[in-house]
Design a protein around this motif. Structure first.
Motif, PDB file in Angstrom:
ATOM      1  N   GLU A  51       0.863  -1.170   0.000  1.00  0.00           N
ATOM      2  CA  GLU A  51       0.000   0.000   0.000  1.00  0.00           C
ATOM      3  C   GLU A  51       0.903   1.224   0.000  1.00  0.00           C
ATOM      4  OE1 GLU A  51      -2.534   2.056   3.482  1.00  0.00           O
ATOM      5  OE2 GLU A  51      -3.247   0.047   2.944  1.00  0.00           O
ATOM      6  N   GLN A  53       1.171   5.361   0.503  1.00  0.00           N
ATOM      7  CA  GLN A  53       0.502   6.529   1.072  1.00  0.00           C
ATOM      8  C   GLN A  53       1.403   7.739   0.903  1.00  0.00           C
ATOM      9  OE1 GLN A  53       0.264   5.338   5.165  1.00  0.00           O
ATOM     10  NE2 GLN A  53      -1.734   4.381   4.931  1.00  0.00           N
ATOM     11  N   MET A  55       1.531  11.532   2.473  1.00  0.00           N
ATOM     12  CA  MET A  55       0.870  12.307   3.520  1.00  0.00           C
ATOM     13  C   MET A  55       1.785  13.385   4.068  1.00  0.00           C
ATOM     14  SD  MET A  55       0.881   9.537   6.626  1.00  0.00           S
ATOM     15  CE  MET A  55       1.208   7.965   5.879  1.00  0.00           C
TER      16      MET A  55
END
Length: 171
Positions: A51, A53, A55
């Protein structure tokens, strides 16, 4: 008779030499302050599934993300005198002595002019019901963390080995 008794007493050393190990808890505090509001790209994988991400981190997120530095901190009371020191290329190496117990097996780091350039650590816990292993690599640019990777596995008794990894790039 008094002279014999005095001669048999152990004399206390005037000073005790305690090896100096890097303090990664202090490093964590410094990095949390320095990194503050920064963007990262984080890839997490577990058993082949990943996954990604992207951020923006704040100091609370960084404190959580870097909390593993407390675990791999060689500057803890239980590790006083436990490491054998050596050097290889530009790396200072701390290797847990063969008769010592501890989950932190080895730390390799480069540190010059008051700044870390890289830290590599091997953490291996072997308990009755589980084994937990992590290889950690941190890279710094001008004393500021710019990448972090953790590769590891966990093996629970009567269960399959679970492999995991985390890669963080500070942008």
């Amino acid at each position: 008779m008094i002279l014999i008794l005095l001669g048999c007493q152990k004399l206390k050393p005037e000073s005790v030499s305690i090896p100096e190990y890097p303090d990664f808890e202090e490093l964590m505090t410094q990095q949390v302050e320095i990194l503050g509001q920064t963007k990262i790209k984080k890839v997490v994988w577990l058993e082949g599934q990943s996954e990604v991400q992207e951020m923006t981190m704040d100091s609370a997120n960084w404190a959580k993300e870097l909390s593993f530095l407390k675990e791999i901190n060689p500057n803890q009371p239980e590790y006083v005198g436990a490491f054998e020191k050596s050097t290889e290329d530009n790396y200072q190496i701390l290797t847990l002595g063969p008769d010592e117990r501890g989950a932190l097996k080895q730390v390799k780091y480069t540190y010059t002019e008051g700044e870390y350039h890289s830290i590599l650590a091997t953490f291996h816990e072997d308990k009755d019901v589980y084994v937990h292993h992590r290889d950690i690599e941190m890279n710094f640019e001008k004393g500021i963390l710019n990448s972090l990777s953790i590769d590891g596995y966990q093996k629970m008794m009567l269960k399959d080995t679970v492999r995991f990894g985390i890669n963080v790039n500070v942008q």
